[in-house]
Design a protein around this motif. Structure first.
Motif: not given
Length: 154
Positions: A115-120, A136-138, A151-154
């Motif tokens: 799981v990827l979270w950009s963390l707004r 953001g992406y799973v 998907h690694l651009v946050h």
């Protein structure tokens, strides 16, 4: 006999034989087992202006090992992960009740589950209240480095 100009050149620093192995070894994984530990890492990531990536994995999971051996060790991926992401790992090989609870909350019914979270700012707030914000992406199967990179651009 006097020898002039015969100096030994300085030794070059030894370079790793495998650059991708060096990049991958630079990755710092934070082993977690609960939502509280994940929340702490989310707060750290938010303060550092980084994203948060959680890798739910097990030793017996072949696609999990492929992600570790091929995708996460890719030099370009490893570089971005090391610079821009806080990395968490939930190992469910031998699970605990807290780890099972987190796995259920994530909806991680199959492995791998990354799981990827950009963390707004509101995401960090959700974590602080024990809630999981929308990812953001799973990743639910093996993906190549080329498939993961966008998907690694946050």
């Amino acid at each position: 006999m006097l020898l002039l100009g015969c100096t030994r050149p300085p030794e070059e620093p030894e370079q790793p034989a495998d650059a991708s192995a060096a990049e991958a070894s630079a990755l710092v994984w934070n082993d977690i087992a609960s939502i509280d530990e994940l929340s702490t890492l989310a707060a750290d990531a938010h303060k550092a202006n980084k994203g948060l990536m959680l890798d739910v994995r097990a030793a017996w999971c072949k696609p999990c090992r492929e992600l570790e051996d091929k995708t996460f060790t890719d030099p370009a991926v490893a570089r971005v992960l090391a610079q821009d992401w806080v990395l968490a790992r939930l190992d469910v090989t031998e699970t605990t009740p807290a780890a099972e609870s987190l796995q259920r909350r994530l909806g991680a019914s199959a492995l791998p589950w990354v799981v990827l979270w950009s963390l707004r700012p509101d995401d960090a707030e959700s974590f602080s209240h024990g809630q999981l914000p929308e990812a953001g992406y799973v990743v639910k199967t093996f993906v190549t480095a080329e498939e993961l990179q966008p998907h690694l651009v946050h």
